[in-house]
Design a protein around this motif. Structure first.
Motif, PDB file in Angstrom:
ATOM      1  N   ALA A  53      47.360  25.507  85.023  1.00 39.00           N
ATOM      2  CA  ALA A  53      47.329  26.437  83.893  1.00 39.00           C
ATOM      3  C   ALA A  53      48.559  26.250  83.006  1.00 39.00           C
ATOM      4  CB  ALA A  53      47.259  27.868  84.406  1.00 39.00           C
ATOM      5  N   THR A  54      49.715  26.070  83.619  1.00 37.71           N
ATOM      6  CA  THR A  54      50.936  25.851  82.843  1.00 37.71           C
ATOM      7  C   THR A  54      50.861  24.560  82.055  1.00 37.71           C
ATOM      8  OG1 THR A  54      52.217  27.055  84.507  1.00 37.71           O
ATOM      9  CG2 THR A  54      53.443  25.610  83.028  1.00 37.71           C
ATOM     10  N   ARG A  55      50.388  23.509  82.692  1.00 36.89           N
ATOM     11  CA  ARG A  55      50.280  22.203  82.023  1.00 36.89           C
ATOM     12  C   ARG A  55      49.284  22.260  80.867  1.00 36.89           C
ATOM     13  NH1 ARG A  55      52.618  17.873  80.108  1.00 36.89           N
ATOM     14  NH2 ARG A  55      51.331  16.021  80.272  1.00 36.89           N
ATOM     15  N   LYS A  56      48.181  22.973  81.058  1.00 42.54           N
ATOM     16  CA  LYS A  56      47.186  23.114  79.988  1.00 42.54           C
ATOM     17  C   LYS A  56      47.802  23.783  78.765  1.00 42.54           C
ATOM     18  CE  LYS A  56      42.760  23.274  82.392  1.00 42.54           C
ATOM     19  NZ  LYS A  56      41.593  24.124  82.739  1.00 42.54           N
ATOM     20  N   LYS A  57      48.609  24.816  78.995  1.00 47.36           N
ATOM     21  CA  LYS A  57      49.277  25.502  77.881  1.00 47.36           C
ATOM     22  C   LYS A  57      50.168  24.549  77.112  1.00 47.36           C
ATOM     23  CE  LYS A  57      49.270  30.104  79.950  1.00 47.36           C
ATOM     24  NZ  LYS A  57      50.108  31.153  80.573  1.00 47.36           N
ATOM     25  N   VAL A  58      50.900  23.725  77.830  1.00 51.70           N
ATOM     26  CA  VAL A  58      51.800  22.762  77.194  1.00 51.70           C
ATOM     27  C   VAL A  58      51.003  21.760  76.359  1.00 51.70           C
ATOM     28  CG1 VAL A  58      53.390  20.852  77.646  1.00 51.70           C
ATOM     29  CG2 VAL A  58      53.629  22.984  78.913  1.00 51.70           C
ATOM     30  N   GLU A  71      48.158  27.331  89.384  1.00 53.14           N
ATOM     31  CA  GLU A  71      49.224  27.791  88.492  1.00 53.14           C
ATOM     32  C   GLU A  71      49.821  26.616  87.713  1.00 53.14           C
ATOM     33  OE1 GLU A  71      52.174  30.029  90.609  1.00 53.14           O
ATOM     34  OE2 GLU A  71      50.658  31.321  91.541  1.00 53.14           O
ATOM     35  N   VAL A  78      48.012  22.103  75.032  1.00 50.05           N
ATOM     36  CA  VAL A  78      47.298  22.720  73.917  1.00 50.05           C
ATOM     37  C   VAL A  78      48.235  22.973  72.740  1.00 50.05           C
ATOM     38  CG1 VAL A  78      46.086  24.816  73.203  1.00 50.05           C
ATOM     39  CG2 VAL A  78      45.469  23.698  75.340  1.00 50.05           C
ATOM     40  N   GLU A  79      49.480  23.309  73.043  1.00 46.81           N
ATOM     41  CA  GLU A  79      50.433  23.638  71.976  1.00 46.81           C
ATOM     42  C   GLU A  79      50.784  22.473  71.115  1.00 46.81           C
ATOM     43  OE1 GLU A  79      53.748  25.368  73.986  1.00 46.81           O
ATOM     44  OE2 GLU A  79      52.692  27.198  74.382  1.00 46.81           O
TER      45      GLU A  79
END
Length: 71
Positions: free
Chosen positions: A63-68, A60, A70-71
């Motif tokens: 996944a959260t860090r990847k979203k950050v 989890e 990528v943005e």
């Protein structure tokens, strides 16, 4: 008679600049070394000590860090 308001010699200015660049390079190297050490520690923890619950929590977080990132 002209007063010299800049009393620092050219040689001293050059030495100061070189010193600051060296300090910055040392700081960058230290940060990279710390990052690599933390990465090795994380890998070791995952391989040797983690439980299923730990791995699910880490997934989890990843996944959260990847979203950050990528943005």
């Amino acid at each position: 008679m002209t007063l010299n308001t800049n009393k620092t010699s050219e040689a001293q200015l050059k030495a100061t600049k070189k010193y600051r660049e060296k300090i910055q390079a040392d700081d960058d190297a230290r940060k990279e070394r710390n990052r690599k050490n933390q990465f090795r520690t994380a890998k070791s923890y995952i391989r040797l000590h983690s439980t299923l619950e730990d791995l699910e929590e880490l997934e989890e977080l990843i996944a959260t860090r990847k979203k950050v990132l990528v943005e």
